[in-house]
Design a protein around this motif. Sequence first.
Motif, PDB file in Angstrom:
ATOM      1  N   MET A   1       0.749  -1.199   0.330  1.00 27.85           N
ATOM      2  CA  MET A   1       0.014  -0.516  -0.071  1.00 27.85           C
ATOM      3  C   MET A   1       0.820   0.774  -0.160  1.00 27.85           C
ATOM      4  N   PRO A   2       0.475   2.829  -0.565  1.00 29.09           N
ATOM      5  CA  PRO A   2       0.929   3.701  -0.168  1.00 29.09           C
ATOM      6  C   PRO A   2       1.260   4.376   0.895  1.00 29.09           C
TER       7      PRO A   2
ATOM      8  N   PRO B   1       2.840  12.558   5.003  1.00 30.88           N
ATOM      9  CA  PRO B   1       2.284  11.925   4.478  1.00 30.88           C
ATOM     10  C   PRO B   1       0.629  11.980   3.591  1.00 30.88           C
ATOM     11  N   ILE B   2       0.487  12.070   2.577  1.00 31.22           N
ATOM     12  CA  ILE B   2      -0.835  12.453   2.696  1.00 31.22           C
ATOM     13  C   ILE B   2      -1.978  10.981   2.763  1.00 31.22           C
ATOM     14  N   ASP B   3      -3.056  11.000   3.340  1.00 29.66           N
ATOM     15  CA  ASP B   3      -4.032  10.310   3.920  1.00 29.66           C
ATOM     16  C   ASP B   3      -4.754   9.729   2.738  1.00 29.66           C
ATOM     17  N   PHE B   4      -4.257   9.195   1.239  1.00 33.86           N
ATOM     18  CA  PHE B   4      -4.918   9.100   0.120  1.00 33.86           C
ATOM     19  C   PHE B   4      -6.259   8.712   0.543  1.00 33.86           C
ATOM     20  N   ALA B   5      -6.613   7.907   1.324  1.00 40.68           N
ATOM     21  CA  ALA B   5      -7.931   6.569   1.299  1.00 40.68           C
ATOM     22  C   ALA B   5      -8.683   7.405   1.776  1.00 40.68           C
ATOM     23  N   SER B   6      -8.781   8.943   2.706  1.00 37.97           N
ATOM     24  CA  SER B   6      -9.510   9.531   3.550  1.00 37.97           C
ATOM     25  C   SER B   6      -9.873  10.967   2.192  1.00 37.97           C
TER      26      SER B   6
ATOM     27  N   LEU C   1     -14.262   3.739  -5.171  1.00 38.14           N
ATOM     28  CA  LEU C   1     -12.569   4.075  -6.463  1.00 38.14           C
ATOM     29  C   LEU C   1     -11.049   3.050  -5.823  1.00 38.14           C
ATOM     30  N   TRP C   2     -11.186   3.904  -4.158  1.00 36.01           N
ATOM     31  CA  TRP C   2     -10.127   3.392  -3.912  1.00 36.01           C
ATOM     32  C   TRP C   2      -9.764   1.551  -3.588  1.00 36.01           C
ATOM     33  N   GLN C   3     -11.114   1.043  -3.500  1.00 33.38           N
ATOM     34  CA  GLN C   3     -11.652  -0.128  -3.006  1.00 33.38           C
ATOM     35  C   GLN C   3     -11.177  -0.817  -4.563  1.00 33.38           C
TER      36      GLN C   3
ATOM     37  N   ASN D   1      -8.351  -4.653  -8.329  1.00 39.73           N
ATOM     38  CA  ASN D   1      -7.396  -4.971  -9.908  1.00 39.73           C
ATOM     39  C   ASN D   1      -6.598  -5.101  -9.424  1.00 39.73           C
ATOM     40  N   MET D   2      -4.920  -4.485  -8.341  1.00 37.67           N
ATOM     41  CA  MET D   2      -4.111  -5.146  -8.508  1.00 37.67           C
ATOM     42  C   MET D   2      -4.287  -6.506  -7.961  1.00 37.67           C
ATOM     43  N   HIS D   3      -4.493  -7.044  -7.371  1.00 44.21           N
ATOM     44  CA  HIS D   3      -4.640  -8.141  -6.311  1.00 44.21           C
ATOM     45  C   HIS D   3      -5.448  -9.126  -7.593  1.00 44.21           C
ATOM     46  N   ARG D   4      -6.447  -9.089  -7.930  1.00 44.93           N
ATOM     47  CA  ARG D   4      -6.368  -9.994  -9.307  1.00 44.93           C
ATOM     48  C   ARG D   4      -5.345  -9.550 -10.040  1.00 44.93           C
ATOM     49  N   LEU D   5      -4.306  -9.267 -10.551  1.00 43.66           N
ATOM     50  CA  LEU D   5      -3.484  -9.304 -11.537  1.00 43.66           C
ATOM     51  C   LEU D   5      -2.561 -10.289 -11.152  1.00 43.66           C
TER      52      LEU D   5
END
Length: 185
Positions: A73-74, A138-143, A149-151, A156-160
Motif C-alpha cells: 500500500m502507499p 504523508p498524504i492520507d490518500f484513502a481519506s 474507487l479506492w477499493q 484490480n491489483m490483487h486480481r492481477l
Amino acid sequence: MPSTAIAKAISARSSSITAAFVSSILPIIPPTDDEILQALLILEMEPGNVRCAYCGDKSSEWDHLRPIVTDQMPTGFISEIRNLVPSCGKCNQSKGKSHWRQWMLGPAKRSPGTRKIVDLHERITRLEAYEKWGNVTPIDFASIVPPDLWQEHWLNMHRLHDDMKLAQEVALRVRKVIEDKTLQS
C-alpha cells in the motif's frame, strides 16, 4: 526449479506490479531549479558533481528517501524533491522500502554500513538536515479518494497478482512438458 525459487520469481513480479499500482496514483511534483540547488546545498554537493547521498559513489538516479510503498500500500509519501535524494543503483536497490537510517547502519547487503563507508555518520547528519528541510507529511490518500474507487483500484491489483500466480503455474506445466520431451530425445 525448486519451489522456493518459483516463489521468489512470483514475489519479485508481484512487487513490481504493486510498485506500478502505487506509482500510478502518486502525484509527481517536478522540482524547480532553485529547489534542486537547495537540495544539493543541504547535501553538500556541487551541481556538476552529484554523488550518492548514502555512500558517495557517482549518482545514477534519485531515490525516495522515505519509501512510497509498504505492505503493498502507499505510505503517503510522493515523488517530490523533498522526498528524493541522489543515489547510486547499488544503494537504491539495496535500500528498497527500508527506512534510510536503519538501512544505512544495518546489515543489508551493499548498505553503506556493510560496505564500511568511512564518512557514514557525516552522511547521516546531512540526510537528517535534508529531512528537516523537507518536513514532508504523508498524504492520507484513502481519506481523499471515494472509498469505492479506492477499493476498485486495489482490487484490480490483487486480481492481477492472482492472474500472475495462475500464469506461473501454467508456465511450470509447459516447462515440465518441454523438459520431459527434450530429456527423452
